[in-house]
Design a protein around this motif. Sequence first.
Motif, PDB file in Angstrom:
ATOM      1  N   ILE A 178      83.673 105.065   7.615  1.00  0.00           N
ATOM      2  CA  ILE A 178      83.835 106.514   7.527  1.00  0.00           C
ATOM      3  C   ILE A 178      85.198 106.885   8.102  1.00  0.00           C
ATOM      4  N   ILE A 179      85.997 107.592   7.320  1.00  0.00           N
ATOM      5  CA  ILE A 179      87.312 108.040   7.782  1.00  0.00           C
ATOM      6  C   ILE A 179      87.117 109.247   8.697  1.00  0.00           C
ATOM      7  N   THR A 180      87.523 109.100   9.932  1.00  0.00           N
ATOM      8  CA  THR A 180      87.353 110.168  10.916  1.00  0.00           C
ATOM      9  C   THR A 180      88.647 110.925  11.205  1.00  0.00           C
ATOM     10  N   ASN A 181      89.804 110.342  10.854  1.00  0.00           N
ATOM     11  CA  ASN A 181      91.074 111.010  11.125  1.00  0.00           C
ATOM     12  C   ASN A 181      92.125 110.477  10.158  1.00  0.00           C
ATOM     13  N   SER A 182      93.056 111.326   9.805  1.00  0.00           N
ATOM     14  CA  SER A 182      94.128 110.944   8.887  1.00  0.00           C
ATOM     15  C   SER A 182      95.413 111.640   9.309  1.00  0.00           C
ATOM     16  N   ARG A 183      96.501 110.870   9.352  1.00  0.00           N
ATOM     17  CA  ARG A 183      97.789 111.442   9.735  1.00  0.00           C
ATOM     18  C   ARG A 183      98.903 110.717   8.972  1.00  0.00           C
ATOM     19  N   VAL A 184     100.058 111.353   8.926  1.00  0.00           N
ATOM     20  CA  VAL A 184     101.219 110.796   8.231  1.00  0.00           C
ATOM     21  C   VAL A 184     102.201 110.269   9.264  1.00  0.00           C
ATOM     22  N   SER A 185     102.603 109.026   9.091  1.00  0.00           N
ATOM     23  CA  SER A 185     103.533 108.411  10.034  1.00  0.00           C
ATOM     24  C   SER A 185     104.917 109.051   9.908  1.00  0.00           C
ATOM     25  N   ASP A 186     105.540 109.314  11.038  1.00  0.00           N
ATOM     26  CA  ASP A 186     106.872 109.915  11.038  1.00  0.00           C
ATOM     27  C   ASP A 186     107.940 108.914  10.622  1.00  0.00           C
ATOM     28  N   GLN A 187     107.694 107.635  10.853  1.00  0.00           N
ATOM     29  CA  GLN A 187     108.721 106.628  10.562  1.00  0.00           C
ATOM     30  C   GLN A 187     108.671 106.158   9.117  1.00  0.00           C
ATOM     31  N   THR A 188     107.450 105.831   8.631  1.00  0.00           N
ATOM     32  CA  THR A 188     107.334 105.272   7.282  1.00  0.00           C
ATOM     33  C   THR A 188     106.870 106.289   6.254  1.00  0.00           C
ATOM     34  N   ASN A 189     106.491 107.482   6.713  1.00  0.00           N
ATOM     35  CA  ASN A 189     106.014 108.529   5.821  1.00  0.00           C
ATOM     36  C   ASN A 189     104.798 108.081   5.010  1.00  0.00           C
ATOM     37  N   THR A 190     103.985 107.240   5.599  1.00  0.00           N
ATOM     38  CA  THR A 190     102.759 106.780   4.953  1.00  0.00           C
ATOM     39  C   THR A 190     101.552 107.359   5.687  1.00  0.00           C
ATOM     40  N   THR A 191     100.450 107.419   4.982  1.00  0.00           N
ATOM     41  CA  THR A 191      99.220 107.967   5.552  1.00  0.00           C
ATOM     42  C   THR A 191      98.482 106.892   6.329  1.00  0.00           C
ATOM     43  N   ILE A 192      98.120 107.202   7.551  1.00  0.00           N
ATOM     44  CA  ILE A 192      97.373 106.291   8.409  1.00  0.00           C
ATOM     45  C   ILE A 192      95.991 106.895   8.655  1.00  0.00           C
ATOM     46  N   ASN A 193      94.959 106.164   8.258  1.00  0.00           N
ATOM     47  CA  ASN A 193      93.587 106.635   8.395  1.00  0.00           C
ATOM     48  C   ASN A 193      92.887 105.907   9.544  1.00  0.00           C
ATOM     49  N   THR A 194      92.112 106.641  10.295  1.00  0.00           N
ATOM     50  CA  THR A 194      91.271 106.060  11.344  1.00  0.00           C
ATOM     51  C   THR A 194      89.860 105.908  10.799  1.00  0.00           C
ATOM     52  N   VAL A 195      89.374 104.664  10.780  1.00  0.00           N
ATOM     53  CA  VAL A 195      88.087 104.355  10.166  1.00  0.00           C
ATOM     54  C   VAL A 195      87.102 103.947  11.247  1.00  0.00           C
ATOM     55  N   GLN A 196      85.905 104.476  11.166  1.00  0.00           N
ATOM     56  CA  GLN A 196      84.824 104.115  12.074  1.00  0.00           C
ATOM     57  C   GLN A 196      83.605 103.713  11.250  1.00  0.00           C
ATOM     58  N   TYR A 197      83.057 102.532  11.558  1.00  0.00           N
ATOM     59  CA  TYR A 197      81.902 102.028  10.827  1.00  0.00           C
ATOM     60  C   TYR A 197      80.621 102.632  11.406  1.00  0.00           C
ATOM     61  N   GLN A 198      79.760 103.076  10.520  1.00  0.00           N
ATOM     62  CA  GLN A 198      78.507 103.686  10.928  1.00  0.00           C
ATOM     63  C   GLN A 198      77.366 103.069  10.128  1.00  0.00           C
ATOM     64  N   ASP A 199      76.264 102.770  10.826  1.00  0.00           N
ATOM     65  CA  ASP A 199      75.108 102.167  10.179  1.00  0.00           C
ATOM     66  C   ASP A 199      74.395 103.211   9.331  1.00  0.00           C
ATOM     67  N   ILE A 200      74.221 102.892   8.049  1.00  0.00           N
ATOM     68  CA  ILE A 200      73.539 103.771   7.108  1.00  0.00           C
ATOM     69  C   ILE A 200      72.356 103.007   6.532  1.00  0.00           C
ATOM     70  N   GLY A 201      71.189 103.595   6.597  1.00  0.00           N
ATOM     71  CA  GLY A 201      69.998 102.950   6.063  1.00  0.00           C
ATOM     72  C   GLY A 201      68.790 103.306   6.901  1.00  0.00           C
ATOM     73  N   ILE A 202      67.911 102.328   7.109  1.00  0.00           N
ATOM     74  CA  ILE A 202      66.701 102.515   7.898  1.00  0.00           C
ATOM     75  C   ILE A 202      66.897 101.827   9.242  1.00  0.00           C
ATOM     76  N   ILE A 203      66.790 102.583  10.315  1.00  0.00           N
ATOM     77  CA  ILE A 203      66.968 102.071  11.673  1.00  0.00           C
ATOM     78  C   ILE A 203      65.723 102.450  12.471  1.00  0.00           C
ATOM     79  N   LEU A 204      65.137 101.459  13.116  1.00  0.00           N
ATOM     80  CA  LEU A 204      63.906 101.679  13.874  1.00  0.00           C
ATOM     81  C   LEU A 204      64.077 101.086  15.270  1.00  0.00           C
ATOM     82  N   ARG A 205      63.939 101.933  16.289  1.00  0.00           N
ATOM     83  CA  ARG A 205      63.986 101.496  17.688  1.00  0.00           C
ATOM     84  C   ARG A 205      62.676 101.904  18.359  1.00  0.00           C
TER      85      ARG A 205
END
Length: 390
Positions: free
Chosen positions: A221-248
Amino acid sequence: MKSFVSSLRPVLPALAGLLACAGALNAQTGGARPSGSSGSMSSRPPTMINSSSRSVGGGGSSGSGQGANRQYTNSTMVGEATITSDLQTRRLIVVTDDETNENIRNIIQTLDKPKPQVLINVVFVQVTHDKGVDLGSEAVFNGTIAIKNEPRGIATTKFGVADALNDPTQFGAFYRILSQDVNATLRALASVSKTEILSRPSVLTRNNQQATIMVGQSEPIITNSRVSDQTNTTINTVQYQDIGIILRVTPFITQEGLVEMIFSPEISSLSATTVPISNTVSSPVIDKRSADTVVVTPSDKTIVIGGLISNQTTDRDSKVPILGDIPILGYAFKRKQKADVKTELLIFLTPHVIRTPDDMNAVTVQERGKLDLSTKAFEKHELDRMIGKP
């Protein structure tokens, strides 16, 4: 002396009290060894507990008020023993006399009992009926707005119909009229959807131990996106999240035979709705159904721990005033959207207490009998070879 080897889990903490009071029996019997022991061993003085008391208050107290030392003989001494453990075989070696040996044996038999286990079956039942209607049109007129050629003008109605035509995720029947002065788009959509979800996760755990089962995927899941000042490219911050059936779940078996459970079920999925993170990046919305509760129920009894029954109706009209109210012809100047969504969600829970190996075998046969697709996809001898015969 007599020795025996007991195949046990480490119970040295429970037997440490026997060693701490090793000399009391000798002190009470005048230093003589028990008749069942051999060899010579010096007697030990009885273990004494020093207690200091101090009188507090005024009259009625005797003495100087500083208290006096009192000694109490420990009456729980049963004998002497030498206990060692073999870490390789996880066994205990006890060397002691016959009487103490019998006492230790009784303690070990009390401690060396299998702990009960609990099989928890959870059923998610969800039914969703969705019925919707989307009917409307919008147009752009570019021409003269008077009898003479002048003045020219532009008349536009905008209800999102043309945008839906260009959106690949939107469906329906579209009809477009293109001419020199008129550009019109018509949309008609009637949708009926039915969603049925029946999930049944199960987990087996020991008494007083937390268990977790997860059936699904770890989605980035992309949680943040910014453009680099040096390379002018988009840098995305990705966080993995468990999707499905979870039982505790953490079960506790009470003395009355009830099962108390700290229970946290969750079922989640990615929806078609997205939210913008930046100008070029969007992140999906996660549909989640979960509960967090503590319940008490007898074994083998099915209970409901939560649910949701909702009926949501949306009726929206976007129109041009007066023109949109004209019967039939008014649909050329408005867009009508209507949605009716009904949802029913219930979560059921059934614990099964397993105390003996026979109980485990019975539950295994019962769970295997609930297989449907596996028995059709594989031959019986293949299942017997992989998971054993029932």
